[in-house]
Design an enzyme around this catalytic site. Sequence first.
Site, PDB file in Angstrom:
ATOM      1  CD  GLU A   1       4.900  -9.792   5.815  1.00 60.09           C
ATOM      2  OE1 GLU A   1       4.315  -9.935   5.104  1.00 60.09           O
ATOM      3  OE2 GLU A   1       3.827 -12.160   6.833  1.00 60.09           O
TER       4      GLU A   1
ATOM      5  CB  ILE B   1      -0.861   0.510   1.125  1.00 60.82           C
ATOM      6  CG1 ILE B   1      -1.624   1.423   1.066  1.00 60.82           C
ATOM      7  CG2 ILE B   1      -0.187  -0.408   2.269  1.00 60.82           C
ATOM      8  CD1 ILE B   1      -3.391   1.426   1.702  1.00 60.82           C
ATOM      9  CB  ALA B   2       2.504   2.777  -2.027  1.00 60.25           C
TER      10      ALA B   2
ATOM     11  CE1 TYR C   1      -1.734  -1.024   6.228  1.00 57.87           C
ATOM     12  CE2 TYR C   1       1.066  -1.491   7.579  1.00 57.87           C
ATOM     13  CZ  TYR C   1      -0.248  -1.821   6.419  1.00 57.87           C
ATOM     14  OH  TYR C   1       0.759  -1.253   5.277  1.00 57.87           O
TER      15      TYR C   1
ATOM     16  CG  ASN D   1       6.253   2.085   7.662  1.00 53.43           C
ATOM     17  OD1 ASN D   1       5.768   3.541   7.693  1.00 53.43           O
ATOM     18  ND2 ASN D   1       6.207   1.628   6.383  1.00 53.43           N
TER      19      ASN D   1
HETATM   20  C1  LIG Z   1       1.477   3.992   5.426  1.00 60.00           C
HETATM   21  C2  LIG Z   1       0.997   5.028   4.158  1.00 60.00           C
HETATM   22  C3  LIG Z   1      -0.211   4.488   3.137  1.00 60.00           C
HETATM   23  C4  LIG Z   1       0.090   5.719   4.671  1.00 60.00           C
HETATM   24  O1  LIG Z   1      -0.442   6.281   3.641  1.00 60.00           O
HETATM   25  P1  LIG Z   1      -1.646   8.034   3.957  1.00 60.00           P
HETATM   26  O2  LIG Z   1      -2.296   8.749   3.634  1.00 60.00           O
HETATM   27  O3  LIG Z   1      -0.071   8.955   4.545  1.00 60.00           O
HETATM   28  O4  LIG Z   1      -1.722   7.964   5.697  1.00 60.00           O
HETATM   29  P2  LIG Z   1      -3.388   8.718   6.189  1.00 60.00           P
HETATM   30  O5  LIG Z   1      -3.275  10.486   5.896  1.00 60.00           O
HETATM   31  O6  LIG Z   1      -5.000   7.812   6.078  1.00 60.00           O
HETATM   32  O7  LIG Z   1      -3.072   8.554   8.211  1.00 60.00           O
HETATM   33  C5  LIG Z   1      -4.071   7.607   8.551  1.00 60.00           C
HETATM   34  C6  LIG Z   1      -2.589   7.276   9.806  1.00 60.00           C
HETATM   35  O8  LIG Z   1      -1.894   6.877   9.703  1.00 60.00           O
HETATM   36  C7  LIG Z   1      -0.690   7.777  10.956  1.00 60.00           C
HETATM   37  N1  LIG Z   1       0.007   8.418  10.531  1.00 60.00           N
HETATM   38  C8  LIG Z   1      -0.073   9.173   9.596  1.00 60.00           C
HETATM   39  N2  LIG Z   1       1.281   9.900  10.342  1.00 60.00           N
HETATM   40  C9  LIG Z   1       1.737   9.429  10.987  1.00 60.00           C
HETATM   41  C10 LIG Z   1       2.351   9.970  11.326  1.00 60.00           C
HETATM   42  N3  LIG Z   1       3.652  10.778  11.292  1.00 60.00           N
HETATM   43  N4  LIG Z   1       2.933   8.823  13.175  1.00 60.00           N
HETATM   44  C11 LIG Z   1       2.152   7.989  13.475  1.00 60.00           C
HETATM   45  N5  LIG Z   1       1.207   7.656  12.856  1.00 60.00           N
HETATM   46  C12 LIG Z   1       0.910   7.736  11.618  1.00 60.00           C
HETATM   47  C13 LIG Z   1      -2.271   8.336  11.622  1.00 60.00           C
HETATM   48  O9  LIG Z   1      -2.942   7.273  12.476  1.00 60.00           O
HETATM   49  C14 LIG Z   1      -3.567   8.442  10.100  1.00 60.00           C
HETATM   50  O10 LIG Z   1      -4.535   8.467  10.936  1.00 60.00           O
HETATM   51  P3  LIG Z   1      -4.847   9.778  11.301  1.00 60.00           P
HETATM   52  O11 LIG Z   1      -5.014  11.222  11.076  1.00 60.00           O
HETATM   53  O12 LIG Z   1      -6.681   9.962  10.990  1.00 60.00           O
HETATM   54  O13 LIG Z   1      -4.764  10.161  12.700  1.00 60.00           O
HETATM   55  C15 LIG Z   1       2.310   5.872   3.247  1.00 60.00           C
HETATM   56  O14 LIG Z   1       2.541   6.981   4.166  1.00 60.00           O
HETATM   57  C16 LIG Z   1       2.269   5.386   3.126  1.00 60.00           C
HETATM   58  O15 LIG Z   1       2.900   5.270   1.173  1.00 60.00           O
HETATM   59  N6  LIG Z   1       4.086   4.864   2.945  1.00 60.00           N
HETATM   60  C17 LIG Z   1       5.106   4.873   1.799  1.00 60.00           C
HETATM   61  C18 LIG Z   1       5.477   3.520   1.497  1.00 60.00           C
HETATM   62  C19 LIG Z   1       4.962   2.425   2.885  1.00 60.00           C
HETATM   63  O16 LIG Z   1       5.771   2.399   3.824  1.00 60.00           O
HETATM   64  N7  LIG Z   1       4.052   1.590   2.605  1.00 60.00           N
HETATM   65  C20 LIG Z   1       3.345   0.797   4.122  1.00 60.00           C
HETATM   66  C21 LIG Z   1       4.497  -0.448   4.351  1.00 60.00           C
HETATM   67  S1  LIG Z   1       3.841  -2.352   4.914  1.00 60.00           S
END
Ligand SMILES: CC(C)(COP(=O)(O)OP(=O)(O)OC[C@H]1O[C@@H](n2cnc3c(N)ncnc32)[C@H](O)[C@@H]1OP(=O)(O)O)[C@@H](O)C(=O)NCCC(=O)NCCS
Length: 156
Positions: free
Chosen positions: A115, A81-82, A127, A120
């Site tokens: 996983e 997921i990204a 999650y 991260n």
């Molecule tokens: C992980 C990922 C998909 C999340 O997508 P996103 O659009 O940034 O996430 P959202 O804005 O919907 O935030 C979702 C939740 O993540 C958490 N979150 C977001 N940023 C955070 C941070 N800096 N620290 C801790 N939690 C965090 C929060 O719980 C947030 O929900 P909330 O704002 O309602 O409390 C994105 O960061 C990503 O693409 N990362 C790189 C790829 C990756 O690591 N994928 C997962 C592999 S297992």
Amino acid sequence: MRYLDTEIRLMEERDLDKVLEIENLCFINPWKEKDMLYEMKENPLSNLWVIELSNDSLGLKTICGFCDYWQTFDSGTICQIAVHPDLQGYKLGSQMLEEILKDAKAKKIRTLTLEVRVSNKKAIGLYKKFGFNFSHVKEGYYSDGEDALYMIWEDK
Ligand SMILES: CC(C)(COP(=O)(O)OP(=O)(O)OC[C@H]1O[C@@H](n2cnc3c(N)ncnc32)[C@H](O)[C@@H]1OP(=O)(O)O)[C@@H](O)C(=O)NCCC(=O)NCCS
């Protein structure tokens, strides 16, 4: 301020370049074009979704994230997921995961596992927010030696 609309839909071949760009920006060992094409066209277990931002008045449409999960009978695994790094933190990941869980429930999936790198924090936060619970640590799971957290979601 005008907000952009999103659409979450199954990935099509025309999305490939943008999905690969996001994959390359987000992961240390990114999938290659052939891996993504296999997921999209051949792997019978795969469910590959994209999230697309659109604004009709600007004539703008762009893929800003994707998610791939595999179904085996009543269980599933989230493989990738990204969200594009410029657009992280705007709830696009949340929108996608919400939709994926809806899709999984509709397909009678009872448990989803994944996983995630112990470092991260963003992904772990995402999650947990959607009800994934920590199961155990997989030591040295990644090629650079980092441990993975194994997490599980159950449809209750
Ligand atoms: C992980 C990922 C998909 C999340 O997508 P996103 O659009 O940034 O996430 P959202 O804005 O919907 O935030 C979702 C939740 O993540 C958490 N979150 C977001 N940023 C955070 C941070 N800096 N620290 C801790 N939690 C965090 C929060 O719980 C947030 O929900 P909330 O704002 O309602 O409390 C994105 O960061 C990503 O693409 N990362 C790189 C790829 C990756 O690591 N994928 C997962 C592999 S297992």
